[in-house]
Design a protein around this motif. Structure first.
Motif, PDB file in Angstrom:
ATOM      1  N   UNK A  39       0.857  -1.186   0.000  1.00  0.00           N
ATOM      2  CA  UNK A  39       0.000   0.000   0.000  1.00  0.00           C
ATOM      3  C   UNK A  39       0.895   1.238   0.000  1.00  0.00           C
ATOM      4  N   UNK A  40       0.660   2.130  -0.966  1.00  0.00           N
ATOM      5  CA  UNK A  40       1.399   3.386  -1.071  1.00  0.00           C
ATOM      6  C   UNK A  40       0.397   4.529  -0.950  1.00  0.00           C
ATOM      7  N   UNK A  41       0.653   5.440  -0.006  1.00  0.00           N
ATOM      8  CA  UNK A  41      -0.282   6.535   0.265  1.00  0.00           C
ATOM      9  C   UNK A  41      -0.091   7.677  -0.719  1.00  0.00           C
ATOM     10  N   UNK A  42      -1.185   8.408  -0.934  1.00  0.00           N
ATOM     11  CA  UNK A  42      -1.137   9.641  -1.742  1.00  0.00           C
ATOM     12  C   UNK A  42      -2.261  10.540  -1.234  1.00  0.00           C
ATOM     13  N   UNK A  43      -2.057  11.086  -0.031  1.00  0.00           N
ATOM     14  CA  UNK A  43      -3.058  11.944   0.587  1.00  0.00           C
ATOM     15  C   UNK A  43      -2.681  13.402   0.326  1.00  0.00           C
ATOM     16  N   UNK A  44      -3.623  14.195  -0.168  1.00  0.00           N
ATOM     17  CA  UNK A  44      -3.308  15.558  -0.603  1.00  0.00           C
ATOM     18  C   UNK A  44      -4.440  16.501  -0.207  1.00  0.00           C
ATOM     19  N   UNK A  45      -4.137  17.795  -0.293  1.00  0.00           N
ATOM     20  CA  UNK A  45      -5.142  18.843  -0.078  1.00  0.00           C
ATOM     21  C   UNK A  45      -5.166  19.729  -1.304  1.00  0.00           C
ATOM     22  N   UNK A  46      -6.389  20.114  -1.735  1.00  0.00           N
ATOM     23  CA  UNK A  46      -6.547  21.058  -2.844  1.00  0.00           C
ATOM     24  C   UNK A  46      -7.584  22.087  -2.471  1.00  0.00           C
ATOM     25  N   UNK A  47      -7.523  23.245  -3.143  1.00  0.00           N
ATOM     26  CA  UNK A  47      -8.487  24.304  -2.900  1.00  0.00           C
ATOM     27  C   UNK A  47      -9.881  23.812  -3.275  1.00  0.00           C
ATOM     28  N   UNK A  48     -10.907  24.101  -2.453  1.00  0.00           N
ATOM     29  CA  UNK A  48     -12.266  23.631  -2.783  1.00  0.00           C
ATOM     30  C   UNK A  48     -12.772  24.137  -4.130  1.00  0.00           C
ATOM     31  N   UNK A  49     -12.246  25.267  -4.599  1.00  0.00           N
ATOM     32  CA  UNK A  49     -12.709  25.789  -5.892  1.00  0.00           C
ATOM     33  C   UNK A  49     -12.118  25.014  -7.063  1.00  0.00           C
ATOM     34  N   UNK A  50     -11.107  24.192  -6.797  1.00  0.00           N
ATOM     35  CA  UNK A  50     -10.539  23.353  -7.847  1.00  0.00           C
ATOM     36  C   UNK A  50     -11.316  22.043  -7.851  1.00  0.00           C
ATOM     37  N   UNK A  51     -12.369  22.006  -8.613  1.00  0.00           N
ATOM     38  CA  UNK A  51     -13.282  20.869  -8.573  1.00  0.00           C
ATOM     39  C   UNK A  51     -12.638  19.629  -9.178  1.00  0.00           C
ATOM     40  N   UNK A  52     -12.049  19.789 -10.336  1.00  0.00           N
ATOM     41  CA  UNK A  52     -11.509  18.646 -11.041  1.00  0.00           C
ATOM     42  C   UNK A  52     -10.071  18.367 -10.601  1.00  0.00           C
TER      43      UNK A  52
END
Length: 1272
Positions: A526-539
């Motif tokens: 298992x390799x993690x890829x947890x990220x945060x993006x601006x809510x206005x960036x929908x796609x």
């Protein structure tokens, strides 16, 4: 190079679309016609043609007017000029070979000429095989050999495959590898390499042709003179050094193919750096160092080293990395107004450095008319005071020895009014820290001048993060949230403007990226890829790559699964899944990427190619090649062997012989003669053990005479006159040959001159008869086989069989001290065997003395005689002792004997056959000892300050009892409470009166016996005097229909007090009634024969005053009066008569039973405790005598004696019950001498801490029983 062409083509198409917009806008707004220069849309590439049909050089372009096309071959015009299309194909009667050459395409219209890059067309016929004959090769086992392929030459190298006649690929490994030249290399050959169908297949992909070579026959012969080891040498490349030039971005393979025996291992190093920091990867069983995409870091010195246990061979490589030209800066297609200055920058890089040349409409500048307004400097072309006639297509070409690149740039001189082409009100978005461009594309000639302002109408270029590009675009670097807002673009000296809106969003952040994990082969990772993006960036889009290759998500049960949070799961991980894993999260505006890795670990592969060398009669060297370690280094090798005797072939099992470190691949082994051996090796790493290697070849050792003799030679004779010789049988692997047996030799040990006797046997034991009893013999065992005898054995001493001893030990003497005696004796002579030890038998005969003691001790004499009489009837374990003495000791201590006792002692001698006769008895006595504690201790308290202690004599007096000592003191020790001591010199006295005691204190009482040896241990009791009793006041009432239960908690410190409950029915005003006599120690009483639903008044009188009063109402309805005449009814009279008759029958039966077998409680105790002083008393004895009181309590519920007005002695038990309240004493004849003292039950805490005793001794018990019988 092709990629650069595609980029240039894209730029050209973009400019072309811009020109079309200009034309459309110009026609709509200004009615101006604008032409387009030729723009190449398809360009030719270099390739090889194998027929006329393969000739197809593409050249297509757009433009207005429509371009015309012409071709130049080898710098000469070729073919006719074409309109609308320019693709060149084979036409006419020209020969196929005449089309070979270097070509360039020109596309022209009135605005200029665009030129393609020069390409090369190679023409050659389909590769064919010449006539072949089958090749036959021979080699001795262990030699190296090369099977050649030599495919037909072609400009497109073929792919080589070696197969057999059934089209199966030949098995390849470290020993057999494929070279870059297509040849098959054998480092050393083995018998299994012999075959007739080694076939080389050459696959020409460009020509769509596969050519099989003639089969090669290889015959491997074995020889007795085979050399088992050969030092490594390199089959390819030759020499010791090779220099190579590698082009950046292309592939490169360094090759080292060794020969040798055992098969050499190949290791690669970078002399001037770290091999791990290059792009090189090992392949083809470490024979190739492959660079898929050469970079500048790959430049340097490399070395391959081939080694085995015989030595090594090296080859070095010098790799020089060069590069074909690539663009650094390209000129742009622009519109210019007359009078402007044109600057075209063209810069390229490469190794060696490329040269830059300029052309106009396909003609080199040297061939164009000179123009003073035009100059070239360092790849930059400058044209001042541009004119309409300068409109043309300019070519910039960069060239070095590895190739060339070319770009077409269009200069259009025109005059048009200014316009802003970019849309108004566009919203631009960028993430924090990112770069954004606000477009303000303009049109006009001369070129419009653009300026940008912010919301506050302030110039923006003062901010170093802002820059204005030549095309009017505003570039903002490292954007922040404060940069959000409106921006205005103006064309100077006009009122033309547009507005742009900028939004700065939070940038995407990788919270938890993939880790570097180690995974067992076959498990899941298992390799993690947890990220945060601006809510206005929908796609957003998540892409996982493995070593640059994108992983395609599959169903959850397949290889790869990407979960909603971005986590990647790789199932059933195998060695090929090792590598770098990257997670890239892409939004509309930015992206973030993180990299981890998976390292697949597993058990190592099994070792291979086991060889035997340095073979001697009893030793050899085992060597092996390690298998792949699977990313977990081998820590050790386990060498196992299977040995089979010639007579037990096929019965051997694998056993561990030794372990060696993981960096060692050979081991010297010591062998046994006359044995067949197989060996195998197991590799071990942190994950576990590999599968065992294939067994080595069979090795047999020659026979030899035995190297050793049996061990543990001894005699195990059991019968007299017989010698049994035994030994540990030798392992079959130590027989060293056929016809193995044992040579047995013996002779008497005491007669040194006697001759040895010999015999042969296959197995132990060996029996010799006529030897006498326990006679010493010299014995020895020697191993013998068909080749001879083993080494001379050393003799050992053995004995013939034993018999029972004939005499006991003599000179017995006993020395007594307290309860321990020391026994001494002399060693017997006629043991008739090995002396194992002795047995001591001790029997207690009784106490010392007996009848001659003083008259005051009469009672104790009688007691001792009673005990001795009991002992004569039954000997206890304590009175009979057996002590075993091991070895040859002549003295022993015996402990735990009873003091003041007479004993008899005998001894026997012991050997392995058993015991001999007993010695004559030896009599001795033990001295007096201190007595044991008194058997019981209790007390009576006739008043609040007086207390009488009663005890019983010790069970074990251990001598003549001289008297007692009484100690007492207050329980709380202080200066005011010293220990009081009283001596009693008369041993017949078993009580003592203590007066003037403190009623408020508790005391500790101790009594101990005394003999001439001193005082014995004490018996201890804690207690206090008893207070005068009173009736209870804390009474709890519980009413029924016809009774009232009264309960209370008796006080421990108070003596028993007799009283009566008085009760009065309040409804009829009758007289007070009294209950039977009640003891204050009872705690419970029941008033019966009451009427239901009636209120009663209860009271206790103390003297003439009321001590306690209460009122209670019984439960149930109030009884009504019986109707008149009820008592005269006939059925009622009959019922009453039947009840009376039944009661009489029951009374008669009870009287008969009591007259025949009834016993009083005290009589029961008397029968159960006859001669209580003649045996030890148990702890529960005192409790049994106290049960007289409990018996009385039980009987009070039936016939309780009363001291009240209406009560009288109503049963034969009343005297015993009355005794609970008085202290009664009698003379020897049983006459009454006591008085009533109101004595109650013994309170809690006055039981003794030692052994219990009856409440008045045996005499008092008898007197109570006598009294009861008299009264009865």
């Amino acid at each position: 190079m092709l990629l650069e062409k595609q980029k240039n083509l894209q730029r050209i198409l973009t400019f072309h679309r811009l020109s079309l917009n200009i034309v459309r806008d110009a026609e709509h707004d200004f009615r101006v016609k604008v032409w387009n220069p030729p723009v190449l849309t398809a360009v030719p590439t270099s390739y090889t043609a194998f027929s006329r049909d393969d000739i197809n050089l593409t050249c297509e372009a757009t433009g207005s007017p429509t371009p015309t096309f012409r071709w130049v071959k080898d710098n000469r015009k070729f073919g006719v000029e074409r309109v609308a299309y320019g693709t060149l194909r084979a036409e006419g009667t020209e020969s196929f070979s005449s089309y070979q050459g270097r070509y360039r395409c020109y596309a022209s219209n009135r605005l200029g000429t665009a030129v393609t890059q020069t390409v090369q067309l190679i023409t050659e016929h389909q590769p064919v095989l010449p006539k072949q004959q089958k090749i036959r090769k021979k080699a001795n086992e262990g030699e190296s050999i090369i099977l050649p392929c030599n495919p037909p030459k072609s400009s497109t190298p073929p792919l080589i495959y070696w197969m057999d006649k059934n089209m199966f690929h030949m098995q390849r490994d470290e020993r057999v590898v494929l070279g870059l030249d297509g040849n098959l290399y054998f480092a050393n050959v083995v018998k299994s390499d012999s075959r007739e169908d080694y076939v080389c297949y050459a696959k020409y992909s460009e020509a769509s042709t596969i050519l099989p070579k003639a089969p090669i026959s290889l015959t491997v012969t074995s020889s007795n003179d085979v050399v088992r080891f050969k030092k490594p040498h390199l089959l390819h490349p030759p020499g010791s050094h090779t220099s190579l030039v590698a082009l950046r971005g292309q592939s490169l393979t360094l090759e080292c193919i060794p020969k040798g025996l055992p098969t050499p291992e190949v290791e690669w190093t970078k002399r001037d750096g770290n091999l791990q920091e290059t792009g090189g990867e090992l392949s083809n069983y470490n024979r190739w160092l492959f660079f898929e995409n050469v970079t500048q870091e790959d430049d340097g010195e490399y070395e391959c080293r081939a080694s085995n246990i015989q030595g090594s061979a090296e080859h070095s490589f010098t790799v020089t990395v060069e590069a074909a030209p690539t663009w650094v800066k390209e000129p742009q297609n622009l519109l210019y107004a007359p009078g402007e200055t044109v600057r075209l920058d063209c810069q390229a890089e490469g190794i060696p450095t490329p040269t830059i040349s300029w052309s106009i409409n396909g003609q080199p500048l040297a061939e164009v008319d000179e123009e003073t307004r035009r100059s070239v400097s360092g790849g930059t072309l400058i044209l001042v005071d541009v004119k309409f006639s300068d409109t043309a297509v300019y070519q910039c070409e960069a060239t070095n020895r590895h190739g060339s690149i070319l770009i077409n740039t269009y200069i259009y001189a025109i005059k048009l009014p200014p316009q802003i082409l970019s849309s108004d009100g566009v919203v631009y978005r960028v993430t924090e820290g990112g770069d954004v461009m606000l477009h303000c594309a303009t049109f006009g000639s001369p070129r419009p001048q653009v300026t940008w302002e912010g919301e506050e109408r302030m110039p923006l270029l003062s901010d170093p993060r802002m820059s204005l590009l030549t095309n009017g675009t505003l570039e903002l670097s490292n954007a922040s949230r404060d940069d959000s807002g409106e921006y205005n673009c103006f064309i100077k000296h006009t009122n033309i403007s547009i507005t742009a809106h900028l939004k700065v969003l939070n940038h995407t952040v990788m919270l938890v990226g993939p880790q570097h994990v180690r995974v067992l082969r076959g498990a899941s990772a298992m390799l993690d890829c947890h990220f945060y993006k601006d809510p206005q960036l929908v796609q957003h889009h998540i892409v996982w790559t493995n070593d640059g290759h994108e992983l395609m998500e599959s169903s959850p049960d397949d290889k790869y699964a990407i979960f909603e949070n971005g986590t990647l799961r790789v199932t059933d991980v195998q060695s090929g899944d090792s590598g770098q894993y990257s997670c890239k999260v892409t939004t509309d505006l930015d992206h973030v990427e993180a990299t981890g890795s998976i390292t697949v670990v597993a058990r190592p592969d099994q070792p291979k190619l086991l060889t035997l060398s340095d073979v001697e009669d009893r030793s050899l060297t085992l060597s092996w090649n390690p298998g792949y370690s699977h990313n977990s280094p081998v820590t050790e090798f386990i060498v196992q062997g299977r040995e089979e005797q010639h007579l037990d072939e096929g019965k051997g099992s694998w056993e561990e012989w030794n372990k060696v470190s993981g960096d060692i691949n050979h081991l010297e082994l010591t062998l046994q003669p006359y044995t067949k051996y197989h060996f195998r090796v197991i590799a071990v790493n942190q994950i576990g053990q590999s599968d065992p290697s294939l067994p080595s070849e069979t090795h047999s050792t020659p026979p030899a005479v035995p190297d050793s003799n049996p061990t543990n030679v001894r005699s195990e004779s059991e019968l007299p006159d017989t010698l049994i010789i035994v030994w540990d049988e030798m392992n079959k692997r130590l027989h060293n040959g056929r016809d193995f047996q044992y040579k047995v030799s013996w002779r008497e040990a005491e007669g040194r001159g006697s001759q040895w006797s010999h015999a042969y046997t296959k197995t132990p034991p060996f029996q010799v008869t006529g030897t006498g009893t326990y006679t010493p013999f010299e014995i020895k065992i020697q191993a013998v086989n068909s080749l001879g005898e083993g080494p001379p054995p050393a003799p050992v001493i053995g004995y013939s069989g034993e018999d029972l001893p004939l005499e006991p030990p003599g000179g017995l003497a006993v020395f007594a001290m307290n309860s321990t005696v020391t026994v001494r004796w002399e060693t017997p002579q006629r043991v008739r065997g090995a002396l194992l030890g002795y047995k001591i038998y001790i029997k207690r005969l009784g106490f010392v003395g007996g009848r001659g003691r003083r008259a005051p001790q009469k009672m104790h004499y009688e007691e001792d005689r009673g005990k001795e009489g009991a002992e004569r009837g039954m000997d206890s374990e304590e009175d009979r002792r057996e002590v075993e003495v091991y070895g040859t000791k002549t003295s022993e201590e015996v402990i735990g004997l009873r003091p003041y006792s007479r004993y008899k002692l005998t001894m026997t001698t012991v050997n392995s056959k058993g015991e001999g006769p007993h010695s004559l008895p030896y009599h001795f006595s033990t001295p007096e000892g201190v007595p044991g504690p008194p058997a019981s201790l209790r007390f009576e308290s006739p008043s609040e300050t007086e207390l009488t202690l009663h005890w019983t004599p010790p069970v074990q007096t251990n001598g003549i009892l001289l008297g007692y000592e009484v100690h007492y003191q207050k329980e709380v020790v202080s200066r005011d409470s010293p220990v009081q001591m009283e001596n009693i010199d008369d041993p017949s006295v078993t009580h003592f009166i203590l007066d003037n005691l403190d009623p408020k204190s508790r005391y500790i009482f101790k009594v101990m016996g005394r003999t001439s040896a001193g005082e014995g241990p004490p018996i201890m009791l804690k207690g206090a005097t008893l207070l005068d009793g009173v009736p209870p006041t804390n009474i709890t009432l519980s009413a029924g229909e016809t009774l009232v239960n009264l309960s209370w908690v008796p006080s421990e410190r108070y003596r028993n007090h007799g009283f009566c409950f008085r009760y009065l029915k309040k409804s009829d005003g009758g007289q007070w009634k009294e209950s039977d006599m009640v003891n204050s120690t009872q705690g419970f009483f029941s008033l019966t024969e009451l009427q239901p639903g009636t209120e009663y008044r209860l009271a206790i009188m103390l003297g003439n005053e009321s001590h306690w009063e209460d009122v209670i109402v019984t439960k149930g309805p109030v009884l009504s009066e019986v109707a008149g005449g009820f008592a005269t009814q006939g059925w009622f009279i009959g019922l009453i008569s039947a009840i009376v008759l039944l009661m009489l029958v029951l009374l008669i039966l009870c009287f008969i039973k009591r007259s025949k077998g009834g016993k009083y409680a005290v009589k029961d105790k008397e029968d159960g405790h006859v001669d209580s002083e003649a045996r030890p008393m148990k702890d529960e004895t005192f409790g049994d005598y106290r049960s007289l009181e409990s018996d009385g309590d039980e009987k009070r519920s039936v016939s309780q004696p009363s001291l009240c007005v209406e009560s009288k002695l109503g049963s034969d038990d009343s005297l015993a019950e009355y005794g609970d309240s008085v202290d009664i004493q009698f003379n020897e004849d049983g006459s009454f001498i006591g008085q009533y003292s109101g004595r109650g039950p013994v309170p809690h805490g006055n039981e003794s801490s030692g052994p219990a005793s009856p409440m008045g001794g045996a005499a008092r018990q008898w007197r109570w029983a006598h009294l009861f019988q008299t009264t009865q």
